[in-house]
Design an enzyme around this catalytic site. Structure first.
Site, PDB file in Angstrom:
ATOM      1  N   ASN A 259       0.824  -1.224   0.000  1.00  0.00           N
ATOM      2  CA  ASN A 259       0.000   0.000   0.000  1.00  0.00           C
ATOM      3  C   ASN A 259       0.850   1.262   0.000  1.00  0.00           C
ATOM      4  O   ASN A 259       0.590   2.194  -0.761  1.00  0.00           O
ATOM      5  CB  ASN A 259      -0.948   0.003   1.209  1.00  0.00           C
TER       6      ASN A 259
ATOM      7  N   THR B 161     -16.488  38.485 -31.080  1.00  0.00           N
ATOM      8  CA  THR B 161     -17.309  38.027 -29.958  1.00  0.00           C
ATOM      9  C   THR B 161     -18.519  37.392 -30.619  1.00  0.00           C
ATOM     10  O   THR B 161     -18.947  37.855 -31.693  1.00  0.00           O
ATOM     11  CB  THR B 161     -17.762  39.180 -29.036  1.00  0.00           C
ATOM     12  N   HIS B 162     -19.041  36.319 -30.023  1.00  0.00           N
ATOM     13  CA  HIS B 162     -20.148  35.542 -30.624  1.00  0.00           C
ATOM     14  C   HIS B 162     -19.780  35.069 -32.038  1.00  0.00           C
ATOM     15  O   HIS B 162     -20.662  34.906 -32.874  1.00  0.00           O
ATOM     16  CB  HIS B 162     -21.438  36.366 -30.702  1.00  0.00           C
TER      17      HIS B 162
ATOM     18  N   SER C 178      -8.133  13.382 -48.235  1.00  0.00           N
ATOM     19  CA  SER C 178      -9.365  12.602 -48.269  1.00  0.00           C
ATOM     20  C   SER C 178      -9.185  11.461 -49.258  1.00  0.00           C
ATOM     21  O   SER C 178      -8.516  11.613 -50.277  1.00  0.00           O
ATOM     22  CB  SER C 178     -10.516  13.505 -48.706  1.00  0.00           C
TER      23      SER C 178
ATOM     24  N   LYS D 150      -8.913  17.943 -50.934  1.00  0.00           N
ATOM     25  CA  LYS D 150      -8.965  18.136 -49.484  1.00  0.00           C
ATOM     26  C   LYS D 150      -7.597  18.168 -48.805  1.00  0.00           C
ATOM     27  O   LYS D 150      -6.699  17.408 -49.124  1.00  0.00           O
ATOM     28  CB  LYS D 150      -9.783  17.004 -48.843  1.00  0.00           C
TER      29      LYS D 150
ATOM     30  N   GLU E  82      -8.117  18.732 -35.037  1.00  0.00           N
ATOM     31  CA  GLU E  82      -9.402  18.088 -34.714  1.00  0.00           C
ATOM     32  C   GLU E  82      -9.218  16.977 -33.690  1.00  0.00           C
ATOM     33  O   GLU E  82     -10.009  16.831 -32.750  1.00  0.00           O
ATOM     34  CB  GLU E  82     -10.045  17.526 -35.990  1.00  0.00           C
TER      35      GLU E  82
ATOM     36  N   TYR F 295      -6.574   1.994   2.602  1.00  0.00           N
ATOM     37  CA  TYR F 295      -6.451   1.475   1.241  1.00  0.00           C
ATOM     38  C   TYR F 295      -7.629   0.587   0.869  1.00  0.00           C
ATOM     39  O   TYR F 295      -8.108  -0.208   1.668  1.00  0.00           O
ATOM     40  CB  TYR F 295      -5.137   0.682   1.088  1.00  0.00           C
TER      41      TYR F 295
ATOM     42  N   GLN G  86      -6.580   0.809  -7.313  1.00  0.00           N
ATOM     43  CA  GLN G  86      -5.768   0.313  -8.424  1.00  0.00           C
ATOM     44  C   GLN G  86      -6.245   0.918  -9.740  1.00  0.00           C
ATOM     45  O   GLN G  86      -5.492   0.990 -10.716  1.00  0.00           O
ATOM     46  CB  GLN G  86      -5.869  -1.215  -8.452  1.00  0.00           C
TER      47      GLN G  86
ATOM     48  N   LYS H 248      -4.541   3.952 -12.092  1.00  0.00           N
ATOM     49  CA  LYS H 248      -3.386   3.943 -12.994  1.00  0.00           C
ATOM     50  C   LYS H 248      -3.706   4.098 -14.461  1.00  0.00           C
ATOM     51  O   LYS H 248      -3.169   4.984 -15.135  1.00  0.00           O
ATOM     52  CB  LYS H 248      -2.567   2.672 -12.759  1.00  0.00           C
TER      53      LYS H 248
HETATM   54  N1  ARG Z   1      -1.791  -3.189  -7.490  1.00  0.00           N
HETATM   55  C1  ARG Z   1      -2.179  -2.525  -6.294  1.00  0.00           C
HETATM   56  C2  ARG Z   1      -2.603  -1.075  -6.603  1.00  0.00           C
HETATM   57  O1  ARG Z   1      -2.320  -0.618  -7.655  1.00  0.00           O
HETATM   58  C3  ARG Z   1      -1.023  -2.511  -5.353  1.00  0.00           C
HETATM   59  C4  ARG Z   1      -1.397  -2.439  -3.917  1.00  0.00           C
HETATM   60  C5  ARG Z   1      -1.959  -3.728  -3.452  1.00  0.00           C
HETATM   61  N2  ARG Z   1      -2.347  -3.690  -2.095  1.00  0.00           N
HETATM   62  C6  ARG Z   1      -3.230  -4.540  -1.559  1.00  0.00           C
HETATM   63  N3  ARG Z   1      -3.521  -4.398  -0.335  1.00  0.00           N
HETATM   64  N4  ARG Z   1      -3.776  -5.476  -2.285  1.00  0.00           N
HETATM   65  O2  ARG Z   1      -3.242  -0.421  -5.840  1.00  0.00           O
END
Ligand code: ARG
Length: 464
Positions: free
Chosen positions: A110, A155-156, A277, A283, A290, A317, A322, A325
């Site tokens: 953690n 403006t607008h 295009s 084009k 975009e 935690y 998780q 990420k």
């Molecule tokens: N893969 C977990 C995360 O990204 C790591 C921490 C895991 N901790 C646990 N108590 N299972 O959060």
């Protein structure tokens, strides 16, 4: 299945559960940070007498070996491991035996993952700052070259008053300058080290958290162990800053798309930054602009995703975290790509000064100045506004601009007009006279450029 926690279980994990739970496919990105953090941790363990100097040396050698082998392609981070932390620890034990089993003393995944993610994010913020500085540098170049390039301000999306290209670009310079400031603020708040928080309640080992924090370049250790393993607000702040950067880029892209359209022709996007295009041979499409505008939604999505993930979580935690990420990595990659490509697109784009000037001169962009002229002759502004309004109707029906009217035509509406009106409402004068601080007059812009250049140069001097 290589797991760190088999002890209290009597059954193998169901394969689908294992796959659902595993994070290695995406947290392998944290491999360098995991090694860096583990090295600092074991150095501290040895310094505090929790492991022997020999054990520390052996672990450090082992970690360095794993790092080199992965980088050289001799060792692969596979789905056999639950997460990056398991991968490193299992390989370490394979390599060095007993001493490897001591690495995780006084640590939990953690606080380990909290550290890895902070190290990664911190590095990413620094890169993002550099990318924004490069963009600002490019914008300032355009600003310096174009203090006399007239264009209509809107403006607008209706022509309003004339400005210059320099002034328009300086508006974006200000936005990205604030974005830069936001990144600095976030860095200041997040640069504290969570390692030593353990699973949630610290540890009974006499850890030296200050030592680890210093070693890893943090200002110091975090102040509460439960907060340390639960805090993701630094990521939320970063995703929010990234969202604002994307919002700014997206607005700028929208303008470039309009300016690049057949109707406007204010700019030419370089061939290398446009696409064609499959059916229409004529084009040349502004796809980079975009796509950048489109990807804005995706970055907002990451912010919403993490805010929602965090909103109901009790301390400390929870595995929900998780989920921080993939969305964060995606946003970081997306914004970085967009800023870099946008900067290149700007640096290769050319401006059609004549078209901008022609456009600025049409559409009654000098109507406010014509009213101001009457004010200079003693007419109260509200009355002047009404008189020019009548002239605009007259010009509209006769398809002409205010300056195309003869003095007699103007005088038929108000006796205050004289022949100096024509110079007063010329495009050059309209811009030149806007001398308020922050305005488009070249004299004001020159000062703005001096200050901005000084600020930008001062940043480059302190850059790593
Ligand atoms: N893969 C977990 C995360 O990204 C790591 C921490 C895991 N901790 C646990 N108590 N299972 O959060």
């Amino acid at each position: 299945m290589a797991q760190l926690w088999g002890g209290r279980f009597t059954k193998e994990t169901d394969q689908q559960v294992y796959d659902f739970n595993a994070s290695v496919s995406f947290d392998k990105r944290l491999f360098p940070e995991d090694i860096e953090g583990s090295k600092a941790h074991v150095e501290m363990l040895a310094k505090c007498g929790i492991i022997s100097p020999e054990e520390k040396d052996s672990i450090i050698r082992g970690l360095d070996g794993i790092f080199t082998d992965v980088n050289d392609g001799k060792l692969e981070i596979t789905s056999e491991y639950e997460d990056i932390h398991s991968f490193v620890e299992a390989n370490l034990i394979d390599r060095i035996g007993e001493a490897g089993k001591k690495m995780h003393t006084g640590r939990s995944r953690n606080d380990q993952v909290a550290l890895d993610m902070r190290l990664y994010t911190r590095k990413n913020i620094l890169c993002m700052k550099d990318e924004i500085v490069t963009l600002l540098t490019e914008l300032l170049r355009v600003i310096e070259d174009n203090t006399m390039t007239f264009m209509p301000g809107f403006t607008h999306l209706q022509k309003a008053q004339p400005v210059t290209l320099a002034h328009h670009f300086a508006a974006y310079f200000e936005m990205f300058r604030r974005d830069y400031g936001r990144l600095c603020d976030i860095y200041e708040r997040m640069n504290y080290c969570p390692l030593g928080a353990g699973a949630l309640a610290g540890t009974t080992y006499p850890l030296d958290r200050d030592f680890v924090a210093k070693k890893l370049g943090f200002y110091g250790p975090t102040a509460n162990s439960m907060d340390s393993v639960s805090d993701r607000d630094y990521l939320i702040e970063y995703l929010s800053a990234l969202s604002v950067i994307m919002m700014h880029l997206s607005r700028f892209c929208e303008e470039i798309i309009i300016w690049n359209s057949n109707e406007y022709r204010f700019v030419n996007i370089d061939d290398a930054f446009a696409t064609g295009s499959s059916i229409m041979p004529q084009k040349k499409n502004p796809d980079i602009a975009e796509l950048t505008r489109g990807k804005c939604g995706r970055v907002y999505g990451s912010l919403m995703s993490l805010l929602t993930t965090m909103k109901g979580l009790p301390l400390a935690y929870n595995k929900d975290m998780q989920e921080d990420k993939e969305v964060s990595f995606d946003a970081m990659d997306t914004v970085s790509n967009c800023v870099i490509l946008f900067t290149k697109m700007i640096s290769t784009m050319t401006f059609n000064n004549e078209n901008m000037k022609k456009s600025a001169a049409k559409g009654f962009t000098n109507a406010t100045d014509a009213a101001d002229y009457l004010v200079s002759k003693g007419v109260p502004f509200r009355d002047a506004h009404g008189i020019i309004g009548q002239i605009v109707i007259y010009c509209d029906t006769n398809s002409k601009s205010i300056e195309d009217c003869s003095l007699d035509e103007l005088r038929s509406v108000s006796g205050y007009f004289d022949k100096d009106i024509y110079d007063f409402i010329s495009l050059e004068r309209c811009v030149e006279k806007r001398l308020t601080k922050g305005g488009p007059a070249p004299a004001v812009m020159d000062e703005y450029i001096r200050d901005s250049r000084k600020w930008l140069d001062s940043l480059k001097k302190v850059r790593r």
